[in-house]
Motif scaffolding. Structure first.
Motif, PDB file in Angstrom:
ATOM      1  N   LYS A  41       0.873  -1.217  -0.055  1.00  0.00           N
ATOM      2  CA  LYS A  41      -0.162   0.109   0.044  1.00  0.00           C
ATOM      3  C   LYS A  41       0.820   1.381  -0.073  1.00  0.00           C
ATOM      4  CE  LYS A  41      -3.567   2.358   2.733  1.00  0.00           C
ATOM      5  NZ  LYS A  41      -4.372   2.544   3.980  1.00  0.00           N
ATOM      6  N   ASN A  42       2.045   1.256   0.855  1.00  0.00           N
ATOM      7  CA  ASN A  42       2.712   2.434   0.779  1.00  0.00           C
ATOM      8  C   ASN A  42       3.417   2.614  -0.658  1.00  0.00           C
ATOM      9  OD1 ASN A  42       2.355   2.895   3.458  1.00  0.00           O
ATOM     10  ND2 ASN A  42       3.980   1.957   4.298  1.00  0.00           N
ATOM     11  N   PHE A  43       3.885   1.276  -1.073  1.00  0.00           N
ATOM     12  CA  PHE A  43       4.682   1.556  -2.512  1.00  0.00           C
ATOM     13  C   PHE A  43       3.792   2.167  -3.604  1.00  0.00           C
ATOM     14  CE2 PHE A  43       7.112  -2.423  -1.095  1.00  0.00           C
ATOM     15  CZ  PHE A  43       8.094  -1.735  -0.255  1.00  0.00           C
ATOM     16  N   ALA A  44       2.416   1.576  -3.581  1.00  0.00           N
ATOM     17  CA  ALA A  44       1.464   2.163  -4.490  1.00  0.00           C
ATOM     18  C   ALA A  44       1.404   3.623  -4.215  1.00  0.00           C
ATOM     19  CB  ALA A  44       0.367   1.188  -4.403  1.00  0.00           C
ATOM     20  N   SER A  45       0.930   3.981  -2.889  1.00  0.00           N
ATOM     21  CA  SER A  45       0.843   5.464  -2.733  1.00  0.00           C
ATOM     22  C   SER A  45       1.820   6.364  -3.126  1.00  0.00           C
ATOM     23  CB  SER A  45       0.545   5.652  -1.318  1.00  0.00           C
ATOM     24  OG  SER A  45      -0.588   5.008  -0.704  1.00  0.00           O
ATOM     25  N   THR A  46       3.023   5.834  -3.015  1.00  0.00           N
ATOM     26  CA  THR A  46       4.512   6.605  -3.350  1.00  0.00           C
ATOM     27  C   THR A  46       4.440   6.811  -4.891  1.00  0.00           C
ATOM     28  OG1 THR A  46       5.795   6.020  -1.537  1.00  0.00           O
ATOM     29  CG2 THR A  46       6.851   6.756  -3.406  1.00  0.00           C
ATOM     30  N   LEU A  47       3.975   5.616  -5.821  1.00  0.00           N
ATOM     31  CA  LEU A  47       4.196   5.788  -7.103  1.00  0.00           C
ATOM     32  C   LEU A  47       2.915   6.549  -7.670  1.00  0.00           C
ATOM     33  CD1 LEU A  47       5.169   2.008  -7.896  1.00  0.00           C
ATOM     34  CD2 LEU A  47       6.420   4.252  -8.136  1.00  0.00           C
ATOM     35  N   SER A  48       1.930   6.513  -7.033  1.00  0.00           N
ATOM     36  CA  SER A  48       0.413   7.070  -7.483  1.00  0.00           C
ATOM     37  C   SER A  48       0.945   8.795  -7.112  1.00  0.00           C
ATOM     38  CB  SER A  48      -0.533   6.849  -6.699  1.00  0.00           C
ATOM     39  OG  SER A  48      -1.690   7.561  -6.904  1.00  0.00           O
ATOM     40  N   LEU A  49       1.372   9.162  -6.166  1.00  0.00           N
ATOM     41  CA  LEU A  49       1.439  10.573  -5.852  1.00  0.00           C
ATOM     42  C   LEU A  49       2.869  11.006  -6.861  1.00  0.00           C
ATOM     43  CD1 LEU A  49       1.197  12.858  -3.930  1.00  0.00           C
ATOM     44  CD2 LEU A  49       3.160  12.183  -2.413  1.00  0.00           C
ATOM     45  N   ILE A  50       3.638  10.261  -7.289  1.00  0.00           N
ATOM     46  CA  ILE A  50       4.833  11.025  -8.157  1.00  0.00           C
ATOM     47  C   ILE A  50       3.969  10.992  -9.449  1.00  0.00           C
ATOM     48  CG2 ILE A  50       6.864  10.106  -9.493  1.00  0.00           C
ATOM     49  CD1 ILE A  50       7.692   8.546  -6.940  1.00  0.00           C
ATOM     50  N   SER A  51       3.239  10.135  -9.795  1.00  0.00           N
ATOM     51  CA  SER A  51       2.426  10.383 -11.161  1.00  0.00           C
ATOM     52  C   SER A  51       1.504  11.538 -11.149  1.00  0.00           C
ATOM     53  CB  SER A  51       1.700   9.151 -11.602  1.00  0.00           C
ATOM     54  OG  SER A  51       2.310   7.781 -11.577  1.00  0.00           O
ATOM     55  N   LYS A  52       0.915  11.775 -10.238  1.00  0.00           N
ATOM     56  CA  LYS A  52      -0.008  12.916  -9.885  1.00  0.00           C
ATOM     57  C   LYS A  52       0.880  14.267 -10.242  1.00  0.00           C
ATOM     58  CE  LYS A  52      -3.679  10.607  -7.461  1.00  0.00           C
ATOM     59  NZ  LYS A  52      -4.385  10.508  -5.966  1.00  0.00           N
ATOM     60  N   ASN A  53       1.715  14.242  -9.335  1.00  0.00           N
ATOM     61  CA  ASN A  53       2.688  15.425  -9.355  1.00  0.00           C
ATOM     62  C   ASN A  53       3.490  15.802 -10.552  1.00  0.00           C
ATOM     63  OD1 ASN A  53       1.981  16.080  -6.712  1.00  0.00           O
ATOM     64  ND2 ASN A  53       3.695  15.149  -5.905  1.00  0.00           N
ATOM     65  N   ALA A  54       3.749  14.538 -11.374  1.00  0.00           N
ATOM     66  CA  ALA A  54       4.356  14.648 -12.756  1.00  0.00           C
ATOM     67  C   ALA A  54       3.939  15.677 -13.556  1.00  0.00           C
ATOM     68  CB  ALA A  54       4.759  13.236 -13.397  1.00  0.00           C
ATOM     69  N   VAL A  55       2.593  15.417 -13.829  1.00  0.00           N
ATOM     70  CA  VAL A  55       1.500  16.277 -14.752  1.00  0.00           C
ATOM     71  C   VAL A  55       1.991  17.740 -14.557  1.00  0.00           C
ATOM     72  CG1 VAL A  55      -0.867  16.862 -15.439  1.00  0.00           C
ATOM     73  CG2 VAL A  55      -0.101  14.382 -14.644  1.00  0.00           C
ATOM     74  N   HIS A  56       2.191  18.072 -13.389  1.00  0.00           N
ATOM     75  CA  HIS A  56       2.410  19.451 -13.145  1.00  0.00           C
ATOM     76  C   HIS A  56       3.810  19.922 -13.223  1.00  0.00           C
ATOM     77  CE1 HIS A  56      -1.949  19.647 -11.741  1.00  0.00           C
ATOM     78  NE2 HIS A  56      -1.686  18.559 -10.847  1.00  0.00           N
ATOM     79  N   HIS A  57       4.621  18.992 -13.453  1.00  0.00           N
ATOM     80  CA  HIS A  57       6.088  19.452 -13.219  1.00  0.00           C
ATOM     81  C   HIS A  57       6.768  18.643 -14.446  1.00  0.00           C
ATOM     82  CE1 HIS A  57       5.943  21.129  -9.378  1.00  0.00           C
ATOM     83  NE2 HIS A  57       5.096  20.267  -8.895  1.00  0.00           N
ATOM     84  N   GLN A  58       6.134  18.747 -15.591  1.00  0.00           N
ATOM     85  CA  GLN A  58       6.693  18.040 -16.755  1.00  0.00           C
ATOM     86  C   GLN A  58       7.954  18.777 -17.376  1.00  0.00           C
ATOM     87  OE1 GLN A  58       3.872  17.125 -19.976  1.00  0.00           O
ATOM     88  NE2 GLN A  58       2.217  16.914 -18.537  1.00  0.00           N
ATOM     89  N   GLY A  59       7.904  20.162 -17.160  1.00  0.00           N
ATOM     90  CA  GLY A  59       9.418  20.743 -17.647  1.00  0.00           C
ATOM     91  C   GLY A  59      10.230  21.169 -16.742  1.00  0.00           C
ATOM     92  N   ASN A  60       9.969  20.410 -15.489  1.00  0.00           N
ATOM     93  CA  ASN A  60      11.008  20.721 -14.288  1.00  0.00           C
ATOM     94  C   ASN A  60      12.115  19.575 -14.185  1.00  0.00           C
ATOM     95  OD1 ASN A  60      12.188  21.129 -11.818  1.00  0.00           O
ATOM     96  ND2 ASN A  60      10.540  21.710 -10.793  1.00  0.00           N
ATOM     97  N   PRO A  61      13.329  19.988 -14.686  1.00  0.00           N
ATOM     98  CA  PRO A  61      14.340  18.879 -14.591  1.00  0.00           C
ATOM     99  C   PRO A  61      14.797  18.247 -13.298  1.00  0.00           C
ATOM    100  CG  PRO A  61      15.150  20.656 -16.007  1.00  0.00           C
ATOM    101  CD  PRO A  61      13.695  21.120 -15.353  1.00  0.00           C
ATOM    102  N   GLU A  62      14.703  19.454 -12.371  1.00  0.00           N
ATOM    103  CA  GLU A  62      15.136  18.750 -10.847  1.00  0.00           C
ATOM    104  C   GLU A  62      13.824  17.912 -10.215  1.00  0.00           C
ATOM    105  OE1 GLU A  62      15.790  20.745  -6.312  1.00  0.00           O
ATOM    106  OE2 GLU A  62      15.661  22.017  -8.270  1.00  0.00           O
ATOM    107  N   PHE A  63      12.546  18.319 -10.708  1.00  0.00           N
ATOM    108  CA  PHE A  63      11.564  17.203 -10.192  1.00  0.00           C
ATOM    109  C   PHE A  63      11.951  15.797 -10.754  1.00  0.00           C
ATOM    110  CE2 PHE A  63       7.540  15.317 -11.300  1.00  0.00           C
ATOM    111  CZ  PHE A  63       6.967  14.919  -9.704  1.00  0.00           C
ATOM    112  N   ARG A  65      14.403  14.478 -11.842  1.00  0.00           N
ATOM    113  CA  ARG A  65      15.526  13.665 -11.389  1.00  0.00           C
ATOM    114  C   ARG A  65      15.036  13.077  -9.956  1.00  0.00           C
ATOM    115  NH1 ARG A  65      18.788  18.046 -13.039  1.00  0.00           N
ATOM    116  NH2 ARG A  65      18.609  19.205 -11.146  1.00  0.00           N
ATOM    117  N   ASP A  66      14.548  13.770  -9.086  1.00  0.00           N
ATOM    118  CA  ASP A  66      14.071  13.536  -7.899  1.00  0.00           C
ATOM    119  C   ASP A  66      13.037  12.228  -8.044  1.00  0.00           C
ATOM    120  OD1 ASP A  66      15.463  15.060  -6.746  1.00  0.00           O
ATOM    121  OD2 ASP A  66      14.120  16.732  -6.106  1.00  0.00           O
TER     122      ASP A  66
END
Length: 243
Positions: A41-63, A65-66
């Motif tokens: 559940k923790n792994f799935a939550s981490t990957l889901s959060l990254i996916s949601k945030n990625a939509v808003h940071h497509q042009g952010n190289p630092e994001f 990388r992280d």
């Protein structure tokens, strides 16, 4: 008649023992399932959060990388969890070859970074080649070093040492951390689902011990509260290589 009563009594004891074993196995399965579902559940939550945030940071190289690092870290944790499952579903199949244990230590050391790497010291002796499954040995060493890192403060020290014994080669991880309570050390240390860590599965040392036993070796732990812990994996030199 006496023989019949004796046989009936023995049968009854056998049935009781079988029932007790089945009950312990069921409880172990329920415990492991709870831990497994929690981590997944923790792994799935981490990957889901990254996916949601990625939509808003497509042009952010630092994001990016992280995000890639977080995905990699999560994948590694999932792999370790899957490897742990093998310990419970059957015997460990080794692919042993005679190899350089010191090189395995050096390669594993390179995988650590940050404060853990800064606290890590290598004391590698003049040792002969060892019959081993390098991948399994590396997983044991990683687990032992991570355990030591969690037990030691930021100013603490962790030493990985290799030395030749009498027909053996010893691999030791020594820390000057908080140590292990004596009661836990004597009664629960190598039992699955037993841990002193709030976020631990309690299967790392259990799995490591199984891997050493599959090598024909042993895993020994010496510890004193407030003074640190020494974990020694002892590998036999006899046995030859297997491919």
């Amino acid at each position: 008649l006496d023989d019949l009563c004796h046989a009936a009594g023995e049968l009854h004891k056998s049935e009781l023992l079988k029932t007790q074993v089945e009950a312990r196995e069921a409880e172990a399965f329920r415990s492991f399932s709870t831990f497994l579902l929690h981590d997944l559940k923790n792994f799935a939550s981490t990957l889901s959060l990254i996916s949601k945030n990625a939509v808003h940071h497509q042009g952010n190289p630092e994001f990016q990388r992280d995000a890639f690092q977080s995905v990699f870290d999560t994948a590694e944790k999932m792999k370790r969890l899957c490897n742990s499952l093998r310990t419970f579903v059957g015997s460990i199949a080794l692919q042993k070859q005679v190899g350089d244990l010191n090189r395995v230590v050096q390669e594993v050391a390179k995988t650590f970074d940050g404060s853990l790497f800064a606290r890590l010291h290598l004391d590698l002796g003049d040792i002969p080649p060892v019959p081993m499954d390098a991948g399994e040995v590396a997983s044991v060493l990683k687990n032992l070093v991570l355990n030591a890192g969690e037990a030691t403060p930021s100013a603490g020290s962790i030493t990985v040492r290799t030395a030749r014994g009498d027909g053996t080669v010893d691999l030791s991880v020594v820390d000057d951390g908080k140590g292990i309570p004596r009661s836990f050390l004597e009664k629960e240390l190598f039992l699955p689902f037993r841990t002193t860590k709030s976020n631990g599965l309690g299967i790392g040392l259990f799995q490591s011990k199984k891997i050493l036993e599959a090598h024909g070796g042993t895993l020994r732990v010496e510890s004193e509260e407030g003074k640190g812990t020494t974990v020694t994996a002892r590998f036999p030199l006899s046995g030859g290589a297997e491919t």
